[in-house]
Design a protein around this motif. Structure first.
Motif, short mmCIF file in Angstrom:
data_model
loop_
_atom_site.label_atom_id
_atom_site.label_comp_id
_atom_site.label_asym_id
_atom_site.label_seq_id
_atom_site.Cartn_x
_atom_site.Cartn_y
_atom_site.Cartn_z
N LEU A 161 0.84 -1.19 0.00
CA LEU A 161 0.00 0.00 0.00
C LEU A 161 0.88 1.24 0.00
O LEU A 161 1.96 1.25 0.57
N TRP A 162 0.36 2.31 -0.63
CA TRP A 162 1.03 3.61 -0.64
C TRP A 162 0.02 4.68 -0.27
O TRP A 162 -1.16 4.56 -0.61
N THR A 163 0.46 5.71 0.41
CA THR A 163 -0.41 6.85 0.67
C THR A 163 -0.55 7.68 -0.60
O THR A 163 0.31 7.64 -1.48
N LEU A 164 -1.63 8.42 -0.70
CA LEU A 164 -1.86 9.27 -1.87
C LEU A 164 -0.78 10.34 -1.96
O LEU A 164 -0.27 10.80 -0.93
N PRO A 165 -0.41 10.77 -3.17
CA PRO A 165 0.67 11.76 -3.34
C PRO A 165 0.41 13.07 -2.60
O PRO A 165 1.36 13.76 -2.22
N SER A 166 -0.84 13.42 -2.38
CA SER A 166 -1.15 14.68 -1.72
C SER A 166 -0.92 14.63 -0.20
O SER A 166 -0.90 15.67 0.46
N PHE A 167 -0.70 13.44 0.34
CA PHE A 167 -0.55 13.30 1.79
C PHE A 167 0.84 13.72 2.23
O PHE A 167 1.85 13.36 1.62
N LEU A 168 0.89 14.48 3.33
CA LEU A 168 2.16 14.86 3.94
C LEU A 168 2.24 14.21 5.32
O LEU A 168 1.35 14.41 6.15
N PRO A 169 3.29 13.43 5.59
CA PRO A 169 3.43 12.81 6.91
C PRO A 169 3.76 13.84 7.98
O PRO A 169 3.97 15.02 7.68
N LYS A 170 3.81 13.38 9.23
CA LYS A 170 4.13 14.28 10.33
C LYS A 170 5.48 14.95 10.13
O LYS A 170 5.64 16.15 10.37
N VAL A 171 6.46 14.15 9.68
CA VAL A 171 7.79 14.68 9.36
C VAL A 171 7.97 14.60 7.85
O VAL A 171 7.93 13.51 7.28
N VAL A 172 8.14 15.74 7.21
CA VAL A 172 8.30 15.77 5.76
C VAL A 172 9.78 15.70 5.42
O VAL A 172 10.52 16.66 5.57
N SER A 173 10.22 14.51 5.02
CA SER A 173 11.61 14.29 4.63
C SER A 173 11.66 13.18 3.59
O SER A 173 10.66 12.49 3.36
N ASN A 174 12.81 13.00 2.97
CA ASN A 174 12.94 11.95 1.97
C ASN A 174 12.69 10.57 2.57
O ASN A 174 12.21 9.65 1.89
N PHE A 175 13.02 10.42 3.86
CA PHE A 175 12.82 9.12 4.51
C PHE A 175 11.34 8.84 4.76
O PHE A 175 10.87 7.72 4.62
N HIS A 176 10.57 9.87 5.12
CA HIS A 176 9.20 9.66 5.54
C HIS A 176 8.18 9.75 4.42
O HIS A 176 7.10 9.15 4.52
N VAL A 177 8.46 10.49 3.37
CA VAL A 177 7.46 10.74 2.33
C VAL A 177 7.30 9.53 1.42
O VAL A 177 8.28 8.98 0.92
N HIS A 178 6.06 9.11 1.22
CA HIS A 178 5.70 8.05 0.27
C HIS A 178 6.44 6.74 0.51
O HIS A 178 6.89 6.09 -0.43
N GLN A 179 6.56 6.35 1.76
CA GLN A 179 7.12 5.03 2.05
C GLN A 179 6.04 3.98 1.86
O GLN A 179 4.90 4.16 2.26
#
Length: 325
Positions: A161-179
């Protein structure tokens, strides 16, 4: 620049700015003037209102943005925070507030099985809980999942599963985004009664059932939908998902004839799931990647709980045995 802060942070900061502005006006104090003693007085007011250390730190962050200076580095502010840590030390329960084994056992039987005939509400709750506990993800991430490809792909031995591209995690970084979120199968080809029962906890199986049964009323691409009511088929909010997780735990206890825990937070699934994985030989690196913790320190300080203490009790038992030998 206005978008540099997430919407939740901006809302919190504006609330603190308004509170500080009101406090200054009531005392006839200049709002725009940076004055450390005045800020300390405002923070002390928070202590008198029984705010926790975490809330005081949020106030400091908000005022730092307001005055464009790093107040947390100021000597007087640092001393104040140390004082708060002494009189209001943060507390985290060393043991889970609810029993994961009991809940999983309850999910094997009615009212959570069989999946083909239980209500859509019960099916939604069971699938949500299984995804939450097996992925250790935040409710905000679960609310951003989708049922459409390529955001949900079924494989033979797992589902990704992947989160939608518009979603921003609590911490916005290369590690956290779209994992990616990977959930495995469990006894996909059961050979005996034990494996057949365990297969009822197969997250991939649960997701397949849910996607198929929700097709006829789906009105949103979000994975988790409202199963009843006038908004049936629309995306469930974060608050609703959190409530469903707590209701699942409560119903599981009641179905086993146990009194449900008095206070349960949906966020606890992250700590309980990760800690149980650690006790069952998962590496810390695997756990941190699955739960999107970039640092082992985060897991050990805030989430690791004692799910099985018999081994530790063995030491004391050895000491006591030595007395009678």
């Amino acid at each position: 620049m206005l978008k540099a802060q997430k919407a939740t942070s901006s809302k919190s900061y504006h609330r603190i700015w308004h509170s500080y502005h009101t406090w200054c006006c009531e005392g006839g104090l200049p709002f725009r003037e940076l004055d450390i003693p005045r800020i300390l007085s405002f923070l002390q007011r928070g202590i008198l209102l029984n705010l926790k250390l975490s809330s005081i730190k949020v106030q400091i962050s908000a005022l730092s943005v307001l005055f464009q200076t790093r107040l947390a580095l100021h000597k007087s502010i640092k001393t104040f925070v140390q004082g708060v840590q002494h009189i209001r030390p943060p507390f985290r329960s060393p043991v889970p507030g609810w029993d994961l084994n009991l809940v999983l056992e309850a999910l094997l039987d009615p009212p959570f099985e069989p999946m083909g005939s239980i209500s859509e509400s019960q099916l939604t709750k069971k699938v949500l809980f299984l995804v939450a506990i097996s992925s250790a993800r935040r409710v905000s991430e679960l609310s951003a999942l989708s049922c459409d490809e390529p955001f949900l792909i079924f494989h033979k031995d797992k589902a990704v599963l992947w989160t939608l591209p518009s979603f921003l995690p609590k911490v916005v970084s290369n590690f956290h985004v779209h994992q990616e979120i990977v959930v495995p199968t469990l006894c996909p080809d059961p050979k005996n009664e034990k494996e057949r029962r365990l297969h009822k906890l197969d997250v991939v199986r649960a997701l397949r059932w849910y996607v198929e049964r929700s097709k006829h009323f789906r009105r949103s691409r979000s994975l988790f939908l409202l199963p009843v009511g006038p908004k049936r088929g629309q995306a469930a909010s974060k608050a609703t998902l959190a409530r469903w997780i707590k209701e699942t735990i409560r119903q599981a206890y009641l179905s086993k004839g146990k009194a449900p825990p008095l206070s349960v937070r949906a966020h606890s699934t992250r700590a309980v799931g990760a800690s149980c994985a650690l006790r069952n030989s998962a590496s810390v690196e695997q756990i941190c990647r699955a739960a999107t913790w970039s640092s082992v320190h985060t897991f050990s300080k805030f989430y690791n709980i004692d799910t099985y203490s018999s081994a530790e009790a063995a030491f004391g038992r050895k000491v006591l045995h030595s007395v009678v030998q």
